[in-house]
Write an enzyme that holds these catalytic residues in place. Structure first.
Site, mmCIF file in Angstrom:
data_model
loop_
_atom_site.group_PDB
_atom_site.id
_atom_site.type_symbol
_atom_site.label_atom_id
_atom_site.label_comp_id
_atom_site.label_asym_id
_atom_site.label_seq_id
_atom_site.Cartn_x
_atom_site.Cartn_y
_atom_site.Cartn_z
ATOM 1 N N SER A 36 0.837 -1.195 0.000
ATOM 2 C CA SER A 36 0.000 0.000 0.000
ATOM 3 C C SER A 36 0.872 1.246 0.000
ATOM 4 O O SER A 36 2.021 1.218 0.463
ATOM 5 C CB SER A 36 -0.893 0.009 1.251
ATOM 6 O OG SER A 36 -1.544 1.254 1.418
ATOM 7 N N TYR A 77 0.007 0.224 10.533
ATOM 8 C CA TYR A 77 -0.352 -0.287 9.212
ATOM 9 C C TYR A 77 0.796 -0.021 8.240
ATOM 10 O O TYR A 77 1.195 -0.911 7.471
ATOM 11 C CB TYR A 77 -1.621 0.398 8.725
ATOM 12 C CG TYR A 77 -2.057 0.007 7.333
ATOM 13 C CD1 TYR A 77 -2.494 -1.283 7.049
ATOM 14 C CD2 TYR A 77 -2.046 0.940 6.287
ATOM 15 C CE1 TYR A 77 -2.896 -1.646 5.769
ATOM 16 C CE2 TYR A 77 -2.455 0.587 5.010
ATOM 17 C CZ TYR A 77 -2.881 -0.707 4.750
ATOM 18 O OH TYR A 77 -3.280 -1.065 3.483
#
Length: 314
Positions: free
Chosen positions: A158, A184
Site C-alpha cells: 500500500s 499499518y
C-alpha cells in the site's frame, strides 16, 4: 539501476483486461483473502485465464460462495477453497503442509488496516502479525512447491507504507505510543522489504517476489475506520485534487500485472502502482516508493527477525 518498467495498462485498467489473451492453463495459484474485496477479482481473473485457483480464506463458507460464482462466470471449475487464518501460525503451517504439488502463483493479498491496538497471544501487534508474519510463514512453508516450477509471489502492499518504516526497536508497540496508521504503514513496508530480500536469497531458485499498491478501493478492509475519518483521509491524500477511488476490478489489475506480465519476468523487489513500476517518493508526494522500503540492510534485518520470531526457515 534498471530502467523503470512501464506497461500498456494504467489507473483505469481492470484485472480481466490485464489477463486478456493470457493462457494460465496448467498453472496453479493461491490467493489469500480471495473471498472478499480485490481478492475476489484476482481470483476471477486468474480463473478466467485458465489457472487452477485456491482461495485461502478465514471464512470458508464465504470462499465457497465466491468459488461457485467465479466458476459460473468463467466456466473454470478448478476454483478451490482452503481454510487459512493468518494470525494463527498453526493454521498457516497446516495450509502449507497440506499443499501438494507445484505452485506457480502465490498472491499474498489478505490483510487488515488501522485496527485498534491488539496483540496476538504471542504478543505480536495484530497488523504486523497478519500482514507480514502470516504471509512470511506461508511463503516459506510453500517454498519447495514454489521452487519446483519457478514461481511468482505477489505481495499486496500500500501507499500506506509511506507512513512508517519498520521500527525494529519496537515493532509490536510494547513501549511506544500506538498509532494505527503508522502500524499499518510499517506492516506494508515489510511487504515490500520481503520481496527485496527474497530476490537476493531466491533468485537462483527461480522464485520472484514483488509488491504493489492496488489503489484506493472501498472494501471490507476499511471496517475499522469511520466514514468521517475515511472521507477526511481521502481529502488529505488528494490535496487539491481529490483522491480518485477504484473499483475492485480496477484495484486487482496491478496484482495481475505482477502475476502474469512478461515485463517483470525474473525481477524481484519491485513496487508497482497503477499497473506500472512506481517512481521514487519525493517530499510532498502521496504516492511513489519510499527509499527505506528497498533498503537492503533493512530487508535483511526483517528477514532474520521474522525467522527468529517465527522459527521458520526455507
Amino acid at each position: 539501476m534498471s530502467e523503470r518498467i512501464t506497461t500498456p495498462f494504467g489507473f483505469g485498467s481492470t484485472a480481466l483486461e490485464v489477463v486478456e489473451g493470457v493462457d494460465l492453463s496448467g498453472r496453479r495459484a493461491v490467493v489469500t483473502g480471495g473471498a472478499s474485496g480485490i481478492g475476489v477479482e484476482t481470483v476471477r481473473a486468474l480463473a478466467a485465464a485458465g489457472a487452477e485457483v485456491t482461495i485461502a480464506a478465514r471464512d470458508v463458507e464465504a470462499g465457497q460462495r465466491v468459488a461457485a460464482a467465479v466458476s459460473a462466470s468463467t466456466g473454470n471449475k478448478a476454483v478451490l477453497v482452503a481454510p487459512l487464518e493468518l494470525t494463527s501460525q498453526e493454521s498457516v503451517k497446516a495450509f502449507a503442509s497440506a499443499w501438494d504439488g507445484p505452485l506457480h502463483l502465490l498472491i499474498n493479498n489478505a490483510g487488515v488496516m488501522a485496527t485498534p491496538l491488539t496483540h496476538t497471544p504471542e504478543g505480536w501487534e495484530l497488523q504486523f502479525a497478519t500482514n507480514h508474519f502470516g504471509h512470511f510463514t506461508l511463503t516459506l512453508g510453500l517454498f519447495e512447491a514454489l521452487r519446483a516450477e519457478g514461481a511468482r509471489v505477489v505481495n499486496v502492499s500500500s501507499s500506506g507504507h509511506l507512513s512508517s518504516p519498520v521500527v525494529f526497536d519496537d515493532v509490536h508497540y510494547a513501549h511506544r505510543e500506538y498509532d494505527r496508521w503508522q502500524a499499518y504503514g510499517q506492516s506494508k513496508t515489510a511487504n515490500i522489504l520481503f520481496g527485496v530480500e527474497a530476490g537476493r536469497r531466491w533468485s537462483s531458485d527461480g522464485i520472484t517476489m514483488n509488491a504493489l499498491m492496488p489503489g484506493g478501493i472501498l472494501t471490507a478492509l476499511q471496517r475499522h475506520i469511520s466514514q468521517e475519518e475515511l472521507q477526511a483521509r481521502i481529502r488529505l491524500r488528494g490535496g487539491d485534487n481529490p483522491l480518485q477511488l477504484k473499483t475492485p476490478e480496477q484495484g486487482a489489475a496491478t496484482t495481475l500485472v505482477l502475476a502474469v506480465s512478461p515485463l517483470v519476468e525474473g525481477r524481484s523487489g519491485l513496487y508497482f502502482e497503477d499497473c506500472n513500476e512506481a517512481v521514487p517518493n519525493e517530499p510532498g508526494m502521496t504516492n511513489g516508493l519510499a527509499a527505506y522500503a528497498t533498503d537492503p540492510e533493512s530487508a535483511s534485518h526483517l528477514w532474520k527477525l521474522s525467522e527468529e520470531t517465527l522459527k521458520v526457515q526455507a
